[in-house]
Design a protein around this motif. Structure first.
Motif, PDB file in Angstrom:
ATOM      1  N   HIS A 185     -21.950  35.751 -44.059  1.00 35.60           N
ATOM      2  CA  HIS A 185     -22.550  35.818 -45.393  1.00 35.60           C
ATOM      3  C   HIS A 185     -23.063  37.209 -45.747  1.00 35.60           C
ATOM      4  O   HIS A 185     -23.503  37.426 -46.878  1.00 35.60           O
ATOM      5  CB  HIS A 185     -23.728  34.836 -45.484  1.00 35.60           C
ATOM      6  CG  HIS A 185     -23.336  33.405 -45.289  1.00 35.60           C
ATOM      7  ND1 HIS A 185     -23.551  32.736 -44.110  1.00 35.60           N
ATOM      8  CD2 HIS A 185     -22.720  32.521 -46.134  1.00 35.60           C
ATOM      9  CE1 HIS A 185     -23.112  31.490 -44.226  1.00 35.60           C
ATOM     10  NE2 HIS A 185     -22.598  31.335 -45.428  1.00 35.60           N
ATOM     11  N   LEU A 203     -31.619  36.720 -41.876  1.00 35.32           N
ATOM     12  CA  LEU A 203     -30.721  35.777 -42.542  1.00 35.32           C
ATOM     13  C   LEU A 203     -30.447  34.562 -41.654  1.00 35.32           C
ATOM     14  O   LEU A 203     -30.387  33.425 -42.136  1.00 35.32           O
ATOM     15  CB  LEU A 203     -29.415  36.463 -42.933  1.00 35.32           C
ATOM     16  CG  LEU A 203     -29.475  37.416 -44.127  1.00 35.32           C
ATOM     17  CD1 LEU A 203     -28.148  38.131 -44.315  1.00 35.32           C
ATOM     18  CD2 LEU A 203     -29.835  36.654 -45.407  1.00 35.32           C
ATOM     19  N   GLN A 253     -29.345  28.380 -51.714  1.00 40.42           N
ATOM     20  CA  GLN A 253     -28.986  29.518 -50.858  1.00 40.42           C
ATOM     21  C   GLN A 253     -29.527  30.818 -51.422  1.00 40.42           C
ATOM     22  O   GLN A 253     -29.967  31.695 -50.670  1.00 40.42           O
ATOM     23  CB  GLN A 253     -27.461  29.587 -50.717  1.00 40.42           C
ATOM     24  CG  GLN A 253     -26.867  28.476 -49.867  1.00 40.42           C
ATOM     25  CD  GLN A 253     -25.352  28.511 -49.854  1.00 40.42           C
ATOM     26  OE1 GLN A 253     -24.703  28.762 -50.876  1.00 40.42           O
ATOM     27  NE2 GLN A 253     -24.762  28.269 -48.695  1.00 40.42           N
ATOM     28  N   PHE A 279     -23.203  31.975 -54.069  1.00 38.18           N
ATOM     29  CA  PHE A 279     -24.096  31.048 -53.393  1.00 38.18           C
ATOM     30  C   PHE A 279     -24.679  30.045 -54.377  1.00 38.18           C
ATOM     31  O   PHE A 279     -24.747  30.291 -55.589  1.00 38.18           O
ATOM     32  CB  PHE A 279     -25.243  31.809 -52.710  1.00 38.18           C
ATOM     33  CG  PHE A 279     -24.792  32.734 -51.622  1.00 38.18           C
ATOM     34  CD1 PHE A 279     -24.644  32.284 -50.324  1.00 38.18           C
ATOM     35  CD2 PHE A 279     -24.515  34.068 -51.895  1.00 38.18           C
ATOM     36  CE1 PHE A 279     -24.233  33.130 -49.314  1.00 38.18           C
ATOM     37  CE2 PHE A 279     -24.101  34.929 -50.892  1.00 38.18           C
ATOM     38  CZ  PHE A 279     -23.963  34.458 -49.593  1.00 38.18           C
ATOM     39  N   PHE A 289     -28.495  31.379 -42.524  1.00 41.21           N
ATOM     40  CA  PHE A 289     -27.205  32.011 -42.786  1.00 41.21           C
ATOM     41  C   PHE A 289     -26.587  32.515 -41.483  1.00 41.21           C
ATOM     42  O   PHE A 289     -27.188  32.428 -40.414  1.00 41.21           O
ATOM     43  CB  PHE A 289     -27.355  33.163 -43.778  1.00 41.21           C
ATOM     44  CG  PHE A 289     -27.672  32.732 -45.181  1.00 41.21           C
ATOM     45  CD1 PHE A 289     -26.688  32.197 -45.994  1.00 41.21           C
ATOM     46  CD2 PHE A 289     -28.958  32.844 -45.691  1.00 41.21           C
ATOM     47  CE1 PHE A 289     -26.982  31.786 -47.278  1.00 41.21           C
ATOM     48  CE2 PHE A 289     -29.261  32.438 -46.966  1.00 41.21           C
ATOM     49  CZ  PHE A 289     -28.272  31.906 -47.776  1.00 41.21           C
TER      50      PHE A 289
END
Length: 327
Positions: free
Chosen positions: A144, A135, A156, A152, A140
């Motif tokens: 998250h 991620l 995203q 999102f 990210f």
């Protein structure tokens, strides 16, 4: 790395209480393509031409009527059990709609980590560690991990889908119009991220799109598809500069020019595409082709080298050889 040989994908049409066979939708017709390791292959064509079905057939989500698909020299047609599971880890598909492809009731950690658990690649805290690492690679952070997909934006969500695929360390990614549902500014971010990931992980991409500008930016080679057939195949620059098939020239004519002094040369086709249930005889593009002749309506042209270049193939009886595109 990937060899598609004489592939046909037909979907049967059944009617009545007895579900009798009345015909078939011929989505993919006699397609043969090879992909080299580390390249980005672009597949373009208008909606309904069969490019998404071809991608789904490679990952086993569409039934193969005839033909074969080889991955690393081994046939992956009709795999079951452990072999199918291995194919699923090596070949991943990124879907067009990032919203519908993510589970709405699971957190990002569960969505991205489900593959690691299914393939027994990690357990316990190792799953969270690998998920967080991937991620972070796609932009990210730890905050998250335990959010849901609806929290999102579209860009995203597509990054989450990328992380879910890449956490399994696949060799081939089938990208089915990954930026078509995104804003232009977000598209640029995702495309640049895809290029970075391709270099970092030495991935092979099949990039499916109807956006010629995006395909030109991403791809090393291009295949042009029409009504289930590959009508032109070649290096990206060569196809854009010297297209041989009339359909390719029509597609390129729709691209806007950055030069205000260049007059538009857009070619507008008449009529609708033929139905894939009952395709016309001869060349599939003949009913709409402004240059069609009697031979085009009788015989199906083969995908051949027609200009002395082994890397540029076209399926046209009367190709434009060594004639630059004025689009």
């Amino acid at each position: 790395m990937l060899k598609i040989q004489d592939l046909h994908v037909y979907f049967p049409i059944r009617e009545g209480v007895m579900r009798r066979h009345r015909g078939a939708v011929k989505a993919v017709n006699d397609v043969s393509i090879t992909l080299q390791r580390g390249e980005v292959f672009g597949l373009v064509g208008e909606s309904g031409c069969g490019k998404t079905t071809l991608g789904r057939a490679i990952v086993g989500l569409a039934p193969i009527t005839s033909g074969n698909i080889f991955f690393n020299g081994k046939s992956i047609k009709n795999l079951t059990g452990q072999e199918a599971r291995k194919r699923a880890r090596q070949i991943q598909l990124i879907f067009q709609d990032p919203h519908s492809s993510l589970h709405p009731r699971k957190t990002v950690c569960d969505i991205v980590g489900v593959g690691l658990k299914l393939h027994n690649l990690a357990q316990g805290y190792e799953v969270d560690e690998q998920v967080l690492a991937m991620l972070k690679r796609v932009g990210f952070s730890a905050e998250h991990l335990y959010r849901f997909a609806h929290e999102f934006s579209g860009g995203q969500r597509q990054r989450i889908a990328l992380a879910r695929a890449l956490v399994l360390h696949p060799e081939l990614l089938i990208l089915d119009e990954p930026t078509s549902a995104l804003d232009v500014s977000v598209q640029a971010q995702i495309l640049n991220l895809l290029k970075e990931l391709q270099r970092e992980f030495y991935l092979t991409y099949m990039f499916i799109s109807h956006d010629l500008g995006v395909v030109r930016y991403m791809s090393n080679r291009i295949g042009v598809m029409y009504l289930g057939h590959i009508v032109e195949l070649g290096e990206t620059l060569e196809v854009f500069q010297k297209p041989q098939h009339p359909y390719t020239r029509v597609l390129l004519s729709s691209l806007p020019s950055l030069d205000p002094d260049t007059p538009p040369h857009r070619v507008v086709l008449e009529g609708d595409p033929p139905t894939p249930i009952n395709p016309p005889p001869g060349c599939p593009f003949a009913p709409r082709c402004p240059e069609a002749k009697d031979l085009c309506r009788k015989d199906i042209p083969e995908l051949l080298n027609r200009a002395g270049s082994s890397s540029h193939l076209s399926a046209c009886h009367y190709p434009h050889i060594d004639e630059p595109c004025s689009c």
